[in-house]
Design a protein around this motif. Structure first.
Motif, short mmCIF file in Angstrom:
data_model
loop_
_atom_site.label_atom_id
_atom_site.label_comp_id
_atom_site.label_asym_id
_atom_site.label_seq_id
_atom_site.Cartn_x
_atom_site.Cartn_y
_atom_site.Cartn_z
N GLY A 156 33.43 7.83 -1.68
CA GLY A 156 34.09 7.28 -2.86
C GLY A 156 33.09 6.51 -3.69
N SER A 157 33.46 6.15 -4.87
CA SER A 157 32.50 5.55 -5.79
C SER A 157 32.15 4.10 -5.46
CB SER A 157 33.03 5.63 -7.22
OG SER A 157 34.26 4.93 -7.30
N SER A 158 32.91 3.45 -4.61
CA SER A 158 32.63 2.04 -4.29
C SER A 158 31.87 1.96 -2.96
CB SER A 158 33.91 1.24 -4.22
OG SER A 158 34.74 1.75 -3.20
N ILE A 159 30.56 2.12 -3.03
CA ILE A 159 29.74 1.99 -1.83
C ILE A 159 29.27 0.54 -1.75
CG2 ILE A 159 27.62 2.72 -0.69
CD1 ILE A 159 27.84 5.33 -2.15
N ASN A 160 29.48 -0.05 -0.59
CA ASN A 160 29.00 -1.40 -0.34
C ASN A 160 28.65 -1.53 1.13
OD1 ASN A 160 31.48 -1.72 1.01
ND2 ASN A 160 32.46 -2.56 -0.83
N LYS A 161 28.22 -2.71 1.52
CA LYS A 161 27.79 -2.95 2.90
C LYS A 161 28.90 -2.62 3.89
CE LYS A 161 26.27 -6.65 5.96
NZ LYS A 161 25.95 -8.07 6.07
N GLY A 202 0.79 -1.23 0.00
CA GLY A 202 0.00 0.00 0.00
C GLY A 202 0.82 1.27 0.00
N ASN A 203 2.14 1.16 -0.20
CA ASN A 203 3.04 2.31 -0.20
C ASN A 203 3.86 2.32 -1.47
OD1 ASN A 203 2.42 3.29 2.47
ND2 ASN A 203 3.53 1.51 3.24
N LEU A 204 4.36 3.50 -1.78
CA LEU A 204 5.26 3.66 -2.91
C LEU A 204 6.68 3.43 -2.42
CD1 LEU A 204 5.40 4.62 -5.90
CD2 LEU A 204 5.77 6.90 -5.00
N ALA A 205 7.41 2.58 -3.10
CA ALA A 205 8.80 2.29 -2.72
C ALA A 205 9.71 2.57 -3.91
CB ALA A 205 8.94 0.84 -2.28
N THR A 206 10.72 3.39 -3.68
CA THR A 206 11.75 3.63 -4.70
C THR A 206 13.07 3.15 -4.12
OG1 THR A 206 12.23 5.86 -3.93
CG2 THR A 206 10.54 5.63 -5.62
N PHE A 207 13.95 2.67 -4.99
CA PHE A 207 15.20 2.12 -4.48
C PHE A 207 16.30 2.25 -5.50
CE2 PHE A 207 12.75 -1.21 -6.43
CZ PHE A 207 13.65 -1.96 -7.16
N LYS A 208 17.53 2.25 -4.99
CA LYS A 208 18.74 2.28 -5.81
C LYS A 208 19.74 1.30 -5.20
CE LYS A 208 18.64 5.51 -9.01
NZ LYS A 208 18.92 5.26 -10.39
N GLU A 209 20.38 0.52 -6.06
CA GLU A 209 21.40 -0.41 -5.60
C GLU A 209 22.75 0.29 -5.52
OE1 GLU A 209 21.58 -4.14 -7.59
OE2 GLU A 209 19.40 -4.36 -7.59
N CYS A 210 23.50 -0.08 -4.50
CA CYS A 210 24.86 0.44 -4.29
C CYS A 210 25.75 -0.75 -3.95
CB CYS A 210 24.90 1.44 -3.14
SG CYS A 210 23.83 2.83 -3.31
N GLY A 211 26.28 -1.39 -4.96
CA GLY A 211 27.09 -2.57 -4.72
C GLY A 211 26.23 -3.68 -4.15
N ASP A 212 26.55 -4.14 -2.93
CA ASP A 212 25.76 -5.19 -2.30
C ASP A 212 24.78 -4.62 -1.27
OD1 ASP A 212 27.62 -4.43 -0.46
OD2 ASP A 212 28.20 -6.46 0.13
N ALA A 213 24.44 -3.34 -1.39
CA ALA A 213 23.46 -2.69 -0.52
C ALA A 213 22.40 -2.02 -1.40
CB ALA A 213 24.12 -1.66 0.38
N VAL A 214 21.23 -1.80 -0.82
CA VAL A 214 20.12 -1.16 -1.53
C VAL A 214 19.54 -0.07 -0.62
CG1 VAL A 214 17.92 -1.49 -2.71
CG2 VAL A 214 19.57 -3.34 -2.68
N ILE A 215 19.36 1.13 -1.18
CA ILE A 215 18.75 2.24 -0.45
C ILE A 215 17.30 2.33 -0.89
CG2 ILE A 215 18.79 4.71 -0.01
CD1 ILE A 215 21.76 4.65 -0.88
N TYR A 216 16.38 2.31 0.07
CA TYR A 216 14.95 2.40 -0.20
C TYR A 216 14.38 3.68 0.41
CZ TYR A 216 15.09 -2.67 -1.04
OH TYR A 216 15.37 -3.92 -1.51
N LEU A 217 13.46 4.30 -0.31
CA LEU A 217 12.63 5.37 0.24
C LEU A 217 11.20 4.92 0.11
CD1 LEU A 217 14.03 8.82 -0.90
CD2 LEU A 217 14.04 7.82 1.35
N ILE A 218 10.46 4.99 1.20
CA ILE A 218 9.07 4.58 1.22
C ILE A 218 8.21 5.82 1.43
CG2 ILE A 218 7.39 3.02 2.29
CD1 ILE A 218 9.94 1.64 1.12
N GLY A 219 7.19 5.96 0.62
CA GLY A 219 6.28 7.09 0.75
C GLY A 219 4.84 6.62 0.60
N PRO A 220 3.89 7.51 0.86
CA PRO A 220 2.49 7.14 0.67
C PRO A 220 2.22 6.80 -0.80
CG PRO A 220 2.69 9.25 1.81
CD PRO A 220 4.05 8.87 1.35
N ALA A 221 1.21 6.01 -1.05
CA ALA A 221 0.90 5.57 -2.42
C ALA A 221 0.57 6.74 -3.33
CB ALA A 221 -0.25 4.58 -2.40
N ASP A 222 0.03 7.85 -2.78
CA ASP A 222 -0.33 8.99 -3.61
C ASP A 222 0.78 10.03 -3.73
OD1 ASP A 222 -0.52 9.76 -0.98
OD2 ASP A 222 -2.37 10.90 -1.24
#
Length: 187
Positions: free
Chosen positions: A109-114, A67-87
């Motif tokens: 630096g350019s190599s972001i990982n866990k 029921g929420n909007l989720a956007t995400f970006k991968e950074c090596g072996d980690a993922v950044i998520y932003l969750i917002g309301p569906a609207d």
């Protein structure tokens, strides 16, 4: 219906590739406390596990989940998520998650990982806090945030203030010199 609220982020989550939490911050609307459905840690972990499974190897970067909007970006072996309301505006959230990743790349630096994120957890938390405050997007520009987070303290701030009589006389002497120098330059 359009969302006219400033409170556009429900959560910012960073997970590793196996779905384990590196960083998570859930925001509660200050004028409607208790409205966040992920108020307990068990609900948060359940949500994060399901989100990681749903987005694993998904190239879309914007989904509707629980029921929420989720956007995400991968950074090596980690993922950044932003969750917002569906609207919420998905372009706003997607550009914000992209800016967070870019700011972290500039700072760490350019190599972001866990491992890098865990070793620099304070930088990660401070960076996200510079972007989002209580669910409100404060600054969407990655270069400004990277400059704020990576800036070393000024030399004056790191000096110890000497409150002895001699220290106060020294400060008054420095102030007198600076004032006279300013007056000479203005004439």
């Amino acid at each position: 219906m359009t969302n006219f609220s400033l409170y556009s982020v429900l959560a910012c989550i960073v997970l590793d590739s196996s779905g384990k939490r590196i960083f998570a911050k859930y925001y509660d609307h200050p004028h409607q406390p208790g409205q966040n459905p992920y108020s307990s840690e068990t609900k948060q972990v359940e949500f994060e596990t399901g989100l990681a499974k749903k987005t694993h190897k998904d190239p879309t970067e914007v989904i509707l989940y629980d029921g929420n909007l989720a956007t995400f970006k991968e950074c090596g072996d980690a993922v950044i998520y932003l969750i917002g309301p569906a609207d919420e505006n998905e372009l706003l959230l997607h550009s914000l998650v992209t800016s967070i990743r870019e700011a972290l790349e500039m700072i760490l630096g350019s190599s972001i990982n866990k491992r890098t994120l865990l070793e620099n957890y304070d930088i990660l938390a401070l960076t996200i806090d510079e972007f989002i405050d209580a669910g409100v997007v404060m600054q969407p520009d990655s270069t400004i945030v990277a400059g704020r987070v990576s800036r070393a303290p000024s030399q004056e701030a790191s000096r110890q203030i000497d409150l002895s009589e001699q220290g106060i006389l020294n400060y008054m002497s420095i102030a007198r010199e600076r004032i006279s120098e300013t007056l000479r330059q203005s004439l």
